[in-house]
Design a protein around this motif. Structure first.
Motif, PDB file in Angstrom:
ATOM      1  N   LYS A   8      -3.157  -7.934  -4.543  1.00  0.00           N
ATOM      2  CA  LYS A   8      -3.559  -6.541  -4.400  1.00  0.00           C
ATOM      3  C   LYS A   8      -4.471  -6.440  -3.185  1.00  0.00           C
ATOM      4  N   ILE A  10      -7.447  -4.484  -1.589  1.00  0.00           N
ATOM      5  CA  ILE A  10      -8.553  -3.580  -1.893  1.00  0.00           C
ATOM      6  C   ILE A  10      -9.085  -3.056  -0.568  1.00  0.00           C
ATOM      7  N   SER A  65     -10.691  -4.198   4.317  1.00  0.00           N
ATOM      8  CA  SER A  65      -9.695  -4.525   3.301  1.00  0.00           C
ATOM      9  C   SER A  65      -9.712  -6.021   3.043  1.00  0.00           C
ATOM     10  N   SER A  70      -3.981 -10.600  -8.261  1.00  0.00           N
ATOM     11  CA  SER A  70      -3.971  -9.538  -9.267  1.00  0.00           C
ATOM     12  C   SER A  70      -4.975  -9.806 -10.374  1.00  0.00           C
ATOM     13  N   ALA A  73      -8.459  -8.698  -9.128  1.00  0.00           N
ATOM     14  CA  ALA A  73      -8.561  -7.400  -8.455  1.00  0.00           C
ATOM     15  C   ALA A  73      -9.584  -6.471  -9.100  1.00  0.00           C
ATOM     16  N   PHE A  77     -12.959  -5.365  -7.264  1.00  0.00           N
ATOM     17  CA  PHE A  77     -13.064  -3.922  -7.033  1.00  0.00           C
ATOM     18  C   PHE A  77     -14.430  -3.415  -7.494  1.00  0.00           C
ATOM     19  N   ILE A  96      -7.095   0.518  -4.495  1.00  0.00           N
ATOM     20  CA  ILE A  96      -6.285  -0.704  -4.559  1.00  0.00           C
ATOM     21  C   ILE A  96      -4.834  -0.352  -4.271  1.00  0.00           C
TER      22      ILE A  96
END
Length: 129
Positions: A8, A10, A65, A70, A73, A77, A96
């Motif tokens: 992912k 972010i 970024s 995953s 994440a 975050f 995301i």
């Protein structure tokens, strides 16, 4: 694609000093050593200057970024959200983006693969696909 290879992206848009601090803290706490950073400048329409001059207040932000697994994440975050002070008014934004395809470089060392919970055979099988 195996679940352990899912990634992912972010992306955080925050004040320059807060963004830099968040990136430094990511390296310290999660050993994330690479990110993509941009500088942005724009005009806000909701400021008091907009009512008198027709122009909003000019703001400067840093956009950065990081690509994470995953599994991590949500945790990363939340970490960025607090480290970059996004909880305060006009603090910024974070989001995301799921990465549906990612390839693992054949030059990644076995130790790095272990760090992200991928065996060499899984990485080679992914490259062969």
């Amino acid at each position: 694609m195996p679940q352990n290879l899912m990634r992912k992206l972010i992306t955080c848009i925050a004040a320059e000093d807060k963004a830099q601090e968040a990136v430094l803290q990511l390296e310290e706490h999660y050993h994330i050593q690479s990110s993509i950073s941009h500088f942005a400048r724009g005009l806000g329409r909701s400021s008091t200057a907009a009512t008198t001059t027709g122009l909003g207040q000019q703001t400067e932000k840093t956009i950065f970024s990081v690509l994470v697994s995953s599994k991590q994440a949500d945790e990363i975050f939340e970490f960025i959200y607090h480290a970059a002070d996004l909880h305060r008014p006009h603090g910024g934004i974070i989001y995301i983006t799921p990465i549906k395809q990612a390839s693992i470089s054949p030059n990644i060392e076995a130790a790095e693969l272990e760090h992200i919970n991928i065996s060499e055979s899984d990485a080679e099988a992914t490259l062969a696909e």
